[in-house]
Design a protein around this motif. Structure first.
Motif, mmCIF file in Angstrom:
data_model
loop_
_atom_site.group_PDB
_atom_site.id
_atom_site.type_symbol
_atom_site.label_atom_id
_atom_site.label_comp_id
_atom_site.label_asym_id
_atom_site.label_seq_id
_atom_site.Cartn_x
_atom_site.Cartn_y
_atom_site.Cartn_z
ATOM 1 N N ASP A 22 0.732 -1.043 0.029
ATOM 2 C CA ASP A 22 0.000 0.022 0.077
ATOM 3 C C ASP A 22 0.962 1.260 -0.060
ATOM 4 O O ASP A 22 2.088 1.204 0.167
ATOM 5 C CB ASP A 22 -0.876 0.146 1.165
ATOM 6 N N LYS A 23 0.375 2.418 -0.016
ATOM 7 C CA LYS A 23 1.116 3.711 -0.316
ATOM 8 C C LYS A 23 1.756 3.976 1.059
ATOM 9 O O LYS A 23 0.957 3.785 2.088
ATOM 10 C CB LYS A 23 0.147 4.848 -0.600
ATOM 11 N N ARG A 24 2.979 4.159 0.876
ATOM 12 C CA ARG A 24 3.774 4.407 2.065
ATOM 13 C C ARG A 24 4.297 5.887 2.005
ATOM 14 O O ARG A 24 4.620 6.490 0.819
ATOM 15 C CB ARG A 24 4.719 3.443 2.702
ATOM 16 N N GLU A 25 4.761 6.541 3.140
ATOM 17 C CA GLU A 25 5.310 7.926 2.998
ATOM 18 C C GLU A 25 6.748 7.845 2.470
ATOM 19 O O GLU A 25 7.456 6.823 2.526
ATOM 20 C CB GLU A 25 5.286 8.478 4.269
ATOM 21 N N ASP A 98 7.214 3.534 -8.353
ATOM 22 C CA ASP A 98 6.422 4.779 -8.496
ATOM 23 C C ASP A 98 7.205 5.665 -7.417
ATOM 24 O O ASP A 98 7.141 6.907 -7.857
ATOM 25 C CB ASP A 98 4.995 4.741 -8.040
ATOM 26 N N GLU A 99 7.922 5.212 -6.701
ATOM 27 C CA GLU A 99 8.591 6.002 -5.451
ATOM 28 C C GLU A 99 9.897 6.630 -6.068
ATOM 29 O O GLU A 99 10.374 7.760 -6.017
ATOM 30 C CB GLU A 99 9.001 5.315 -4.261
#
Length: 144
Positions: A22-25, A98-99
């Motif tokens: 999931d999305k992480r910082e 993506d990061e």
């Protein structure tokens, strides 16, 4: 026979999902850290990476990531530099695709860094002739 008091064996452990997808910082580098791109995997929890500052370092994958986060050639990683060994570093974090694109858009990674590709460090540059490719004529094949 002994009674099982646990909650399951290795299949239960295998089924656990850490929910890392999931999305992480987004984590930026701090003092004593550097961005790097993996050039090749060496085995035994080690890899060879070229850091953004231009030095090639032998990186050790920390135990928390060892069998949970898979690192391959071409991945962008965050390494912790060692004070006492300049040619070695420790892998702190692996960036998802993506990061890595976001890091490049923010200007943290140089524009010359190629993302989402296997790394060919010592190979020919783009547009150069590849000497490994041999063109055979039909009469050459008949002679073999």
């Amino acid at each position: 026979m002994p009674k099982n008091k646990g909650k399951g064996g290795k299949n239960r452990k295998r089924g656990k999902n850490e929910a890392d997808d999931d999305k992480r910082e987004l984590v930026f580098k701090e003092d004593g850290q550097e961005y790097a791109q993996v050039t090749r995997m060496l085995g035994n929890g080690r890899c060879e990476a070229i850091c953004v500052d231009g030095t090639k370092r032998l990186c050790h994958i920390r135990g928390k990531m060892h069998k949970k986060v898979w690192i391959a050639a071409g991945d962008i990683i965050l390494v912790g530099l060692r004070d006492y060994q300049d040619d070695k570093a420790d892998v702190i974090l692996k960036y998802m695709n993506d990061e890595a694109r976001l890091l490049k858009a923010y200007g943290e990674l140089p524009d010359t860094l190629r993302l989402n590709e296997g790394v060919d460090v010592d190979g020919p540059e783009d547009g150069a002739d590849h000497d490994d490719y041999i063109q055979f004529e039909d009469e050459d094949i008949d002679k073999i």
